[in-house]
Design a protein around this motif. Structure first.
Motif, PDB file in Angstrom:
ATOM      1  N   GLY A  67      -8.370  -0.260 -13.240  1.00 24.25           N
ATOM      2  CA  GLY A  67      -8.211   0.419 -11.948  1.00 24.25           C
ATOM      3  C   GLY A  67      -7.308  -0.400 -11.035  1.00 24.25           C
ATOM      4  N   TYR A  71      -7.117  -1.867  -7.558  1.00 24.62           N
ATOM      5  CA  TYR A  71      -7.941  -2.195  -6.391  1.00 24.62           C
ATOM      6  C   TYR A  71      -7.263  -3.368  -5.676  1.00 24.62           C
ATOM      7  CZ  TYR A  71     -11.193  -0.005  -9.765  1.00 24.62           C
ATOM      8  OH  TYR A  71     -11.762   0.806 -10.718  1.00 24.62           O
ATOM      9  N   ARG A  72      -7.263  -3.324  -4.358  1.00 19.45           N
ATOM     10  CA  ARG A  72      -6.468  -4.315  -3.629  1.00 19.45           C
ATOM     11  C   ARG A  72      -7.068  -5.732  -3.761  1.00 19.45           C
ATOM     12  NH1 ARG A  72      -8.548  -1.931   2.162  1.00 19.45           N
ATOM     13  NH2 ARG A  72      -9.974  -3.629   2.678  1.00 19.45           N
ATOM     14  N   TYR A  79     -11.349  -5.642  -3.041  1.00 18.03           N
ATOM     15  CA  TYR A  79     -11.974  -4.489  -2.388  1.00 18.03           C
ATOM     16  C   TYR A  79     -11.989  -3.285  -3.343  1.00 18.03           C
ATOM     17  CZ  TYR A  79     -13.128  -0.403   0.075  1.00 18.03           C
ATOM     18  OH  TYR A  79     -13.760   0.768   0.384  1.00 18.03           O
ATOM     19  N   SER A 133     -13.711   0.602  -3.610  1.00 16.50           N
ATOM     20  CA  SER A 133     -14.479   1.617  -2.891  1.00 16.50           C
ATOM     21  C   SER A 133     -15.696   2.042  -3.707  1.00 16.50           C
ATOM     22  CB  SER A 133     -13.599   2.838  -2.601  1.00 16.50           C
ATOM     23  OG  SER A 133     -12.799   2.584  -1.463  1.00 16.50           O
ATOM     24  N   HIS A 169     -14.955   2.811 -10.739  1.00 18.05           N
ATOM     25  CA  HIS A 169     -15.621   2.348 -11.955  1.00 18.05           C
ATOM     26  C   HIS A 169     -15.914   0.858 -11.987  1.00 18.05           C
ATOM     27  CE1 HIS A 169     -14.199   6.259 -14.105  1.00 18.05           C
ATOM     28  NE2 HIS A 169     -15.269   6.434 -13.357  1.00 18.05           N
ATOM     29  N   PHE A 218       0.297   1.064 -14.576  1.00 20.24           N
ATOM     30  CA  PHE A 218       0.089   1.220 -13.130  1.00 20.24           C
ATOM     31  C   PHE A 218      -0.238   2.685 -12.807  1.00 20.24           C
ATOM     32  CE2 PHE A 218       2.483   2.122  -9.063  1.00 20.24           C
ATOM     33  CZ  PHE A 218       1.508   1.628  -8.212  1.00 20.24           C
ATOM     34  N   GLY A 274      -4.239   4.206 -11.641  1.00 18.39           N
ATOM     35  CA  GLY A 274      -4.481   4.888 -10.375  1.00 18.39           C
ATOM     36  C   GLY A 274      -5.060   6.281 -10.547  1.00 18.39           C
ATOM     37  N   GLN A 275      -5.295   6.685 -11.786  1.00 14.54           N
ATOM     38  CA  GLN A 275      -5.780   8.049 -12.023  1.00 14.54           C
ATOM     39  C   GLN A 275      -7.293   8.107 -12.110  1.00 14.54           C
ATOM     40  OE1 GLN A 275      -3.927  10.588 -14.872  1.00 14.54           O
ATOM     41  NE2 GLN A 275      -2.080   9.358 -14.919  1.00 14.54           N
ATOM     42  N   SER A 276      -7.828   9.236 -11.706  1.00 20.05           N
ATOM     43  CA  SER A 276      -9.262   9.446 -11.763  1.00 20.05           C
ATOM     44  C   SER A 276      -9.634   9.999 -13.138  1.00 20.05           C
ATOM     45  CB  SER A 276      -9.669  10.428 -10.662  1.00 20.05           C
ATOM     46  OG  SER A 276     -11.059  10.550 -10.637  1.00 20.05           O
ATOM     47  N   GLU A 333      -8.747   3.529 -19.675  1.00 23.65           N
ATOM     48  CA  GLU A 333      -7.378   3.791 -19.229  1.00 23.65           C
ATOM     49  C   GLU A 333      -6.359   3.200 -20.207  1.00 23.65           C
ATOM     50  OE1 GLU A 333      -9.842   2.971 -17.199  1.00 23.65           O
ATOM     51  OE2 GLU A 333      -9.821   4.329 -15.482  1.00 23.65           O
ATOM     52  N   ALA A 360       2.826  -2.120  -4.165  1.00 22.88           N
ATOM     53  CA  ALA A 360       2.761  -0.692  -3.829  1.00 22.88           C
ATOM     54  C   ALA A 360       1.824  -0.535  -2.638  1.00 22.88           C
ATOM     55  CB  ALA A 360       2.261   0.126  -5.013  1.00 22.88           C
ATOM     56  N   THR A 409       2.603   7.497  -3.121  1.00 24.35           N
ATOM     57  CA  THR A 409       2.901   6.338  -3.958  1.00 24.35           C
ATOM     58  C   THR A 409       3.658   6.722  -5.217  1.00 24.35           C
ATOM     59  OG1 THR A 409       0.929   5.212  -3.170  1.00 24.35           O
ATOM     60  CG2 THR A 409       1.871   4.409  -5.225  1.00 24.35           C
ATOM     61  N   ALA A 448      -1.786   9.070  -5.185  1.00 24.44           N
ATOM     62  CA  ALA A 448      -2.863   8.292  -5.755  1.00 24.44           C
ATOM     63  C   ALA A 448      -4.013   9.231  -6.056  1.00 24.44           C
ATOM     64  CB  ALA A 448      -3.302   7.243  -4.751  1.00 24.44           C
TER      65      ALA A 448
HETATM   66  C1  FMN Z   1      -1.349   1.879  -5.043  1.00 22.76           C
HETATM   67  C2  FMN Z   1      -2.827   2.132  -5.123  1.00 22.76           C
HETATM   68  C3  FMN Z   1      -3.726   1.271  -4.515  1.00 22.76           C
HETATM   69  C4  FMN Z   1      -5.101   1.484  -4.592  1.00 22.76           C
HETATM   70  N1  FMN Z   1      -5.969   0.591  -4.000  1.00 22.76           N
HETATM   71  C5  FMN Z   1      -7.307   0.763  -4.140  1.00 22.76           C
HETATM   72  C6  FMN Z   1      -8.223  -0.192  -3.586  1.00 22.76           C
HETATM   73  O1  FMN Z   1      -7.859  -1.173  -2.960  1.00 22.76           O
HETATM   74  N2  FMN Z   1      -9.549   0.004  -3.771  1.00 22.76           N
HETATM   75  C7  FMN Z   1     -10.020   1.097  -4.446  1.00 22.76           C
HETATM   76  O2  FMN Z   1     -11.238   1.222  -4.601  1.00 22.76           O
HETATM   77  N3  FMN Z   1      -9.174   2.043  -4.961  1.00 22.76           N
HETATM   78  C8  FMN Z   1      -7.840   1.884  -4.832  1.00 22.76           C
HETATM   79  N4  FMN Z   1      -6.977   2.817  -5.356  1.00 22.76           N
HETATM   80  C9  FMN Z   1      -7.511   4.012  -6.007  1.00 22.76           C
HETATM   81  C10 FMN Z   1      -7.993   3.731  -7.400  1.00 22.76           C
HETATM   82  O3  FMN Z   1      -7.084   2.944  -8.110  1.00 22.76           O
HETATM   83  C11 FMN Z   1      -8.193   5.047  -8.162  1.00 22.76           C
HETATM   84  O4  FMN Z   1      -9.162   5.796  -7.494  1.00 22.76           O
HETATM   85  C12 FMN Z   1      -8.612   4.822  -9.607  1.00 22.76           C
HETATM   86  O5  FMN Z   1      -8.970   6.065 -10.164  1.00 22.76           O
HETATM   87  C13 FMN Z   1      -9.800   3.897  -9.671  1.00 22.76           C
HETATM   88  O6  FMN Z   1     -10.091   3.553 -11.006  1.00 22.76           O
HETATM   89  P1  FMN Z   1     -11.397   4.129 -11.685  1.00 22.76           P
HETATM   90  O7  FMN Z   1     -11.162   5.621 -11.787  1.00 22.76           O
HETATM   91  O8  FMN Z   1     -11.412   3.469 -13.017  1.00 22.76           O
HETATM   92  O9  FMN Z   1     -12.524   3.794 -10.796  1.00 22.76           O
HETATM   93  C14 FMN Z   1      -5.592   2.607  -5.280  1.00 22.76           C
HETATM   94  C15 FMN Z   1      -4.693   3.489  -5.892  1.00 22.76           C
HETATM   95  C16 FMN Z   1      -3.331   3.264  -5.824  1.00 22.76           C
HETATM   96  C17 FMN Z   1      -2.405   4.210  -6.508  1.00 22.76           C
END
Ligand code: FMN
Ligand code: MN
Length: 366
Positions: A44, A46-47, A59, A61, A65, A93, A97-99, A106, A188, A197, A231
């Motif tokens: 995933g 995540y920042r 961080y 959310s 996952h 990348f 970023g995909q759900s 992934e 990004a 994005t 995103a």
């Molecule tokens: C450029 C970018 C930055 C992101 N930053 C965060 C972040 O800081 N924290 C977060 O929880 N999700 C962030 N996301 C969203 C998650 O990457 C996205 O929801 C992803 O599906 C999460 O992975 P997961 O589905 O395996 O949980 C970001 C997405 C993008 C495209």
């Protein structure tokens, strides 16, 4: 490794004026293993903030996952092993970023898109796979918040605000650092909408996938504004276009879009339109809402939904209390099914007549 690790040697930017620090991780891949279900690998974005030489802020959310996974490690009294790459194959990348569903790696999905497995090396500290295209990578562990947290943020986020503010968040203790000679640090940073994005509507596509899986027939299109088209994280403005076949069909489409993972996280509005409305044309959508959606009878409110500290409309006291829920509205902007045949005709040229006229006056219109 050890005292040689120094995360501050990289020129991690302060991306937005009011950011509370430097973020090395914005176009990163955070890699974790599910501790209970056979160890499948999640990736995933995540920042990641640089706190000091060997401590990073992470961080994630609620509901994402890696956050679910790290809580499972903590419940077992363990630290959560983690790999983060900063700058890697753009396909990774995009996929990170995909759900995607919980349980689907992934890495496998990216391999499927490429038509070949993703090359990795195995990290010797964590045993986790490290994509071989990484420019910079770390292995580390995330201890439970009872053991260590650090102030993280503020950070300018995709809804266009610094809503999370500065708050205690878990950290990564860096155990091993890898980097190429003269590595390229990819970034990004989220920007105020309508900035997107990726430039491809992967969030909308994910919602459409879920609608198909939920057996909602005759979906003609899905689009997202403010987040979701770019995103996958967050979809506060979803448009679903449907060819109505039966009573309640439009409402079913709205509820299913809202119930899907990609359409639920930080949602706010779902707008259902008829098949003559192009959901990617905001002018059309606003026309449909203005002329087909009766506020008293065609707006449904749902409370207690999946939100996040990034939600700017959440009252600060509620955010501080950690109650990350919000409400939703489904706007049914379709012609009411029961009397759709008595709904007034649209006063624009029908496609047939438009074609006839342009053929007849072809020379004059050119
Ligand atoms: C450029 C970018 C930055 C992101 N930053 C965060 C972040 O800081 N924290 C977060 O929880 N999700 C962030 N996301 C969203 C998650 O990457 C996205 O929801 C992803 O599906 C999460 O992975 P997961 O589905 O395996 O949980 C970001 C997405 C993008 C495209
Ligand atoms: Mn995932």
């Amino acid at each position: 490794t050890g005292a040689d690790i120094d995360m501050t040697i990289f020129p991690a930017p302060q991306w937005h004026e009011l950011d509370g620090g430097r973020y090395i991780g914005t176009a990163d891949c955070v890699i974790t293993a599910e501790p209970e279900e056979g160890g499948w690998i999640n990736v995933g974005i995540y920042r990641v903030q640089v706190h000091n030489k060997n401590t990073l802020g992470l961080y994630i959310s609620p509901g994402h996952h890696a956050r679910i996974m790290r809580e499972k490690y903590w419940e077992k009294g363990k630290n959560c092993p983690v790999v983060v790459t900063f700058g890697q194959d753009p396909l990774l990348f995009l996929v990170a970023g995909q759900s995607l569903p919980y349980g689907l790696s992934e890495l496998d999905y990216a391999g499927g898109l490429r038509g070949a497995p993703i090359d990795v090396i195995r990290g010797d500290v964590t045993g986790l796979p490290i994509p071989a295209t990484a420019e910079i990578a770390i292995e580390g562990e995330v201890p439970p918040p009872s053991e260590q947290v650090q102030t993280e943020g503020p950070f300018g986020e995709w809804p266009g605000y610094y809503a999370h503010g500065a708050a205690n968040e878990p950290v990564i203790r860096v155990k091993k650092l890898y980097y190429r000679n003269d590595p390229i640090l990819a970034g990004a940073p989220p920007m105020r909408p309508p900035f997107i994005t990726f430039g491809v509507p992967i969030g909308a596509a994910a919602i459409w996938n879920y609608l198909d899986k939920a057996d909602v027939p005759d979906i003609k299109g899905v689009w997202c504004y403010v987040g979701g088209s770019a995103a996958a994280g967050g979809a506060p403005f979803i448009i679903v276009s449907v060819k109505q076949r039966y009573h309640g069909h439009a409402q079913q489409a709205g509820i299913a879009a809202l119930g899907s993972r990609a359409g639920n996280y930080h949602g706010r509005f779902v707008i259902v339109v008829d098949e003559d409305i192009d959901p990617s044309n905001l002018g059309d959508v606003i026309w449909a809402v203005s002329t087909r959606c009766d506020p008293k009878t065609a707006i449904s409110i749902i409370d207690g939904c999946w939100s996040t500290p990034l939600d700017p409309a959440m009252h600060p006291d509620q955010r501080d209390a950690g109650n990350f829920v919000n409400s939703r509205a489904i706007l049914n902007a379709t012609r009411p099914y029961a009397w759709k045949d008595r709904f007034p005709p649209v006063n624009a040229l029908s496609p047939d007549l438009r074609k006839k006229i342009s053929e007849k006056w072809k020379k004059e219109l050119e």
